[in-house]
Design an enzyme around this catalytic site. Structure first.
Site, mmCIF file in Angstrom:
data_model
loop_
_atom_site.group_PDB
_atom_site.id
_atom_site.type_symbol
_atom_site.label_atom_id
_atom_site.label_comp_id
_atom_site.label_asym_id
_atom_site.label_seq_id
_atom_site.Cartn_x
_atom_site.Cartn_y
_atom_site.Cartn_z
ATOM 1 N N CYS A 71 10.861 4.496 6.652
ATOM 2 C CA CYS A 71 9.658 4.991 7.345
ATOM 3 C C CYS A 71 8.721 3.804 7.558
ATOM 4 C CB CYS A 71 8.966 6.069 6.517
ATOM 5 S SG CYS A 71 9.937 7.578 6.401
ATOM 6 N N ALA A 72 9.300 2.598 7.610
ATOM 7 C CA ALA A 72 8.460 1.400 7.772
ATOM 8 C C ALA A 72 8.608 0.840 9.187
ATOM 9 C CB ALA A 72 8.838 0.364 6.737
ATOM 10 N N ARG A 73 9.685 0.109 9.418
ATOM 11 C CA ARG A 73 9.926 -0.447 10.739
ATOM 12 C C ARG A 73 11.413 -0.462 11.020
ATOM 13 N NH1 ARG A 73 5.752 0.610 12.118
ATOM 14 N NH2 ARG A 73 4.090 -0.625 13.049
ATOM 15 N N ARG A 89 0.825 -1.217 0.000
ATOM 16 C CA ARG A 89 0.000 0.000 0.000
ATOM 17 C C ARG A 89 0.859 1.267 0.000
ATOM 18 N NH1 ARG A 89 -3.182 -3.584 3.401
ATOM 19 N NH2 ARG A 89 -1.409 -3.424 4.781
ATOM 20 N N HIS A 137 8.859 8.466 14.789
ATOM 21 C CA HIS A 137 7.767 7.590 14.360
ATOM 22 C C HIS A 137 6.472 8.389 14.100
ATOM 23 C CE1 HIS A 137 6.438 3.125 14.544
ATOM 24 N NE2 HIS A 137 5.640 3.787 13.727
ATOM 25 N N ASP A 150 12.325 7.343 10.206
ATOM 26 C CA ASP A 150 11.170 7.647 11.064
ATOM 27 C C ASP A 150 11.021 6.580 12.148
ATOM 28 O OD1 ASP A 150 8.749 9.031 11.796
ATOM 29 O OD2 ASP A 150 7.613 7.388 10.870
ATOM 30 N N GLU A 152 12.541 1.733 20.217
ATOM 31 C CA GLU A 152 11.878 3.043 20.355
ATOM 32 C C GLU A 152 11.368 3.192 21.776
ATOM 33 O OE1 GLU A 152 8.959 3.471 17.254
ATOM 34 O OE2 GLU A 152 10.439 3.154 15.680
ATOM 35 N N THR A 202 8.526 -2.619 3.685
ATOM 36 C CA THR A 202 8.076 -3.990 3.980
ATOM 37 C C THR A 202 7.628 -4.047 5.442
ATOM 38 O OG1 THR A 202 10.184 -4.752 4.856
ATOM 39 C CG2 THR A 202 9.923 -4.850 2.479
ATOM 40 N N ALA A 234 2.407 8.071 10.562
ATOM 41 C CA ALA A 234 0.941 8.042 10.541
ATOM 42 C C ALA A 234 0.336 9.150 11.401
ATOM 43 C CB ALA A 234 0.463 6.684 11.044
HETATM 44 P P1 NAD Z 1 1.637 -3.742 2.970
HETATM 45 O O1 NAD Z 1 1.401 -5.059 3.583
HETATM 46 O O2 NAD Z 1 0.592 -3.157 2.108
HETATM 47 O O3 NAD Z 1 2.979 -3.841 2.099
HETATM 48 C C1 NAD Z 1 4.123 -4.513 2.478
HETATM 49 C C2 NAD Z 1 4.751 -5.105 1.232
HETATM 50 O O4 NAD Z 1 6.027 -5.624 1.572
HETATM 51 C C3 NAD Z 1 3.943 -6.241 0.624
HETATM 52 O O5 NAD Z 1 3.609 -5.951 -0.722
HETATM 53 C C4 NAD Z 1 4.892 -7.420 0.719
HETATM 54 O O6 NAD Z 1 4.783 -8.286 -0.407
HETATM 55 C C5 NAD Z 1 6.241 -6.733 0.729
HETATM 56 N N1 NAD Z 1 7.294 -7.576 1.255
HETATM 57 C C6 NAD Z 1 7.257 -8.476 2.270
HETATM 58 N N2 NAD Z 1 8.465 -9.043 2.412
HETATM 59 C C7 NAD Z 1 9.281 -8.497 1.489
HETATM 60 C C8 NAD Z 1 10.643 -8.678 1.149
HETATM 61 N N3 NAD Z 1 11.415 -9.558 1.803
HETATM 62 N N4 NAD Z 1 11.155 -7.945 0.148
HETATM 63 C C9 NAD Z 1 10.383 -7.068 -0.518
HETATM 64 N N5 NAD Z 1 9.083 -6.854 -0.260
HETATM 65 C C10 NAD Z 1 8.541 -7.564 0.741
HETATM 66 O O7 NAD Z 1 2.048 -2.766 4.148
HETATM 67 P P2 NAD Z 1 1.982 -1.182 4.144
HETATM 68 O O8 NAD Z 1 0.674 -0.743 4.665
HETATM 69 O O9 NAD Z 1 2.437 -0.681 2.832
HETATM 70 O O10 NAD Z 1 3.063 -0.876 5.297
HETATM 71 C C11 NAD Z 1 4.437 -1.045 5.030
HETATM 72 C C12 NAD Z 1 5.245 -0.860 6.293
HETATM 73 O O11 NAD Z 1 5.063 0.448 6.817
HETATM 74 C C13 NAD Z 1 4.891 -1.786 7.439
HETATM 75 O O12 NAD Z 1 6.088 -2.185 8.082
HETATM 76 C C14 NAD Z 1 4.110 -0.910 8.403
HETATM 77 O O13 NAD Z 1 4.172 -1.369 9.712
HETATM 78 C C15 NAD Z 1 4.841 0.398 8.221
HETATM 79 N N6 NAD Z 1 4.088 1.582 8.610
HETATM 80 C C16 NAD Z 1 4.787 2.556 9.253
HETATM 81 C C17 NAD Z 1 4.138 3.718 9.607
HETATM 82 C C18 NAD Z 1 4.871 4.795 10.335
HETATM 83 O O14 NAD Z 1 4.267 5.473 11.165
HETATM 84 N N7 NAD Z 1 6.114 5.022 10.067
HETATM 85 C C19 NAD Z 1 2.782 3.890 9.297
HETATM 86 C C20 NAD Z 1 2.118 2.874 8.616
HETATM 87 C C21 NAD Z 1 2.799 1.729 8.264
HETATM 88 C C1 MLT Z 2 1.552 1.665 11.828
HETATM 89 O O1 MLT Z 2 2.077 0.551 11.759
HETATM 90 O O2 MLT Z 2 0.365 1.835 11.515
HETATM 91 C C2 MLT Z 2 2.379 2.801 12.247
HETATM 92 O O3 MLT Z 2 3.593 2.455 12.713
HETATM 93 C C3 MLT Z 2 1.702 3.919 12.933
HETATM 94 C C4 MLT Z 2 1.412 3.787 14.391
HETATM 95 O O4 MLT Z 2 2.124 3.164 15.137
HETATM 96 O O5 MLT Z 2 0.402 4.310 14.803
#
Ligand code: NAD
Ligand code: MLT
Length: 528
Positions: free
Chosen positions: A231-233, A152, A280, A257, A262, A204, A283
């Site tokens: 900005c993922a994890r 996404r 962080h 991020d 943390e 991811t 979101a």
């Molecule tokens: P999502 O599930 O839609 O997308 C994750 C993608 O990663 C999937 O398409 C999956 O196929 C792919 N993936 C899994 N393993 C992989 C690998 N080894 N190599 C390449 N691709 C791989 O998730 P999303 O909603 O897009 O969220 C992505 C990340 O962002 C998550 O870790 C989520 O926790 C994090 N996130 C962080 C924040 C924040 O505040 N910083 C906010 C929302 C989400």
């Molecule tokens: C999430 O995974 O949705 C984000 O890290 C945002 C949050 O922790 O609220």
């Protein structure tokens, strides 16, 4: 019925309106508590709603005796012990869509800030310096952006990068060529992303496979002067490897991020001027916080009210169109499990399930869980539900075999379940008949036509004249009214069965009296 919901992290007040207004729900907002403090109170609640601060550990869950559902207002569920929740039969749901745009925008803001060194220039000016030489940046236009994980958020980042005239290379094991073409980006292998990109951003989840996905070796393969973003994890990029690579000048800068630990207040990476960071905040927008709280509140209400829900993380959710189709079969399959649990003696070693007819792969998963739920719930004191049925069966070493075939012998669909124990095996086959609902059509070797409901007596006997009459008279004399009777036999004068539906459950003494009649081999009481 009133359900108690605990909200243990701060959430958007507008987002939780659905819960606050529900007449069947009582909400407590108790935030900022330690695990020990939460352990003291968690036992009272049917639902727990968290963001990422609350760590839902195995220990905490062991005290959550009433808990049916945990709602995570956000995407990542790494603060929840999913295995422990599954084992305990607690459904975990998240809100995967509500913060996608905010996090993609945050990533893009970070990339622009990184390219133009905005945080560093801002700090310098705030400190009273008018320095125009130290903060020369680079343009994004014409550069190559490598995206690792095109789900996404990765997808939304890709769209924004295209608008900024960047070339986008993406690696995701599930990325199809069609999707890449539609977005105007290239689907490539990870090595190509690493070796060709000027900016690399990871999107991811954090899993065993993605922990340190970008480490020393991967960074060494990158272009000199590459920029990295996370900005993922925290933990997808190895922080120590990143630190060294920035020190050596291999990596020109990084935008973070998220961190492995943390809050990350005195982290060595934060001492490097090439690193820009936020605590962080991906979101953290009004819109995202409201969206995720709305989504998860609605889902929690559905779970509590036993209505169809989506976004379960530890249970494959059943889409509404499938739910409609499956309704009758879910009931039937649970009854089949329940029936077999009551007629089977000894520990179950194997369950063979054959699906015949129109039921497809998509339907088999939920139906198998439903059969196992029926089968295990009769004997296990532990709560058995759709979430933990498969886990509990496997934990008990029960081998589960599923087969699928086209021909259902005249029925639209036929489900056959055979249970094997040390002392033998039992079988039941069932279908759903248009206008009549669920039916058992075979029990062991015998063809029957039985509505699986109420109090049953399963009698095995020898096919001799007068047996049926004697059974009827005996039950009548003991004031047991027979509502229906099914008789099946393998051959004339051979083994036979009677399946009687009676208006009330018969007593031990009634069962004993029945089993002493001549020609009766066994009497088993079954409640469905
Ligand atoms: P999502 O599930 O839609 O997308 C994750 C993608 O990663 C999937 O398409 C999956 O196929 C792919 N993936 C899994 N393993 C992989 C690998 N080894 N190599 C390449 N691709 C791989 O998730 P999303 O909603 O897009 O969220 C992505 C990340 O962002 C998550 O870790 C989520 O926790 C994090 N996130 C962080 C924040 C924040 O505040 N910083 C906010 C929302 C989400
Ligand atoms: C999430 O995974 O949705 C984000 O890290 C945002 C949050 O922790 O609220």
């Amino acid at each position: 019925m009133t359900y108690k919901v605990l909200i243990s992290d701060p959430l958007s007040p507008d987002g939780i309106q659905a819960l606050l207004e529900a007449s069947d729900v009582e909400v407590d907002q108790i935030t900022g508590k330690t695990e020990a403090e939460l352990s003291e109170i968690i036992g009272e609640y049917d639902a727990l709603l968290v963001r990422s601060q609350t760590k839902v550990t195995r220990n905490l869950l062991s005290r959550a005796v009433r808990l049916k559902v945990i709602g995570r207002a956000g995407v990542g569920v790494d603060n929840i012990d999913l295995n422990a929740a599954t084992e305990q039969g607690v459904i975990v749901i998240n809100a995967p869509d509500g913060n996608t745009v905010s996090t993609a925008e945050h990533t893009f803001s970070m990339m622009m800030a990184l390219a133009r060194r905005i945080p560093q220039a801002y700090l310098s000016l705030k400190n009273g310096k008018w320095d125009r030489k130290s903060f020369v940046g680079v343009e994004l236009s014409g550069k190559t952006l490598g995206i690792v994980g095109l789900g996404r958020i990765g997808t939304e980042v890709a769209k924004r990068a295209k608008a900024f005239n960047m070339n986008v290379l993406a690696y995701d094991p599930y990325l199809t060529r069609e999707k890449a073409e539609k977005l105007g980006i290239a689907a490539v292998e990870l090595t190509e992303v690493l070796t060709k990109a000027d900016f690399i951003t990871v999107h991811t989840p954090l899993t065993k496979e993605t922990r340190h996905l970008i480490g020393k070796k991967e960074i060494r393969s990158m272009k000199d002067g590459v920029y990295l973003l996370n900005c993922a994890r925290g933990g997808i990029i190895d922080e120590m490897a990143l630190y060294e690579a920035i020190k050596e000048g291999k990596v020109a800068g990084a935008a973070l991020d998220v961190f492995e630990e943390e809050p990350a207040i005195h982290h060595p990476l934060l001492e490097l001027p090439q690193v820009i960071a936020t605590p962080h905040l991906g979101a953290s927008t009004v819109e995202a916080q409201e969206n995720v709280a709305i989504d998860v509140s609605k889902e929690i209400l559905k779970v509590l009210r036993n209505e169809p829900y989506k976004n379960s993380v530890n249970l494959p959710s059943i889409p509404p169109h499938l739910m409609k189709k499956l309704e009758n079969y879910l009931q039937l399959s649970e009854k089949m499990g329940l029936f077999l649990a009551q007629v089977t003696k000894g520990a179950i070693k194997e369950v063979e399930i054959a699906y015949a007819g129109e039921l497809g792969e998509e339907e088999m998963g939920p139906l198998t869980r439903s059969i196992l739920k029926g089968l295990l719930s009769h004997h296990l004191e532990a709560r058995v539900n759709y979430v933990n049925a498969l886990y509990l069966a496997k934990q008990r070493g029960i081998l589960i075999q599923e087969q699928k075939s086209e021909s259902a012998g005249g029925f639209a669909n036929l489900i056959t379940v055979k249970v094997k124990t040390d002392s033998g095996e039992h079988l039941v086959a069932g279908t759903s008949l248009n206008g009549y609902g669920a039916r058992f059509v075979k029990v062991d070797h015998y063809t029957v036509d039985l509505a699986p409901t109420g109090h049953l007596i399963y009698v095995r006997h020898f096919d001799k004249p007068g047996v049926i009459g004697r059974v009827g008279s005996l039950l009548g004399s003991r004031d047991v009214n027979i509502a229906s009777m099914q008789v099946g036999r393998t051959d004339q004068g051979g083994n036979a069965i009677m399946l009687l539906t009676v208006d009330k459950a018969i007593s031990d003494a009634d069962a004993e009296a029945l089993s002493t009649l001549p020609e009766i081999a066994s009497v088993t009481r079954v409640d469905l």
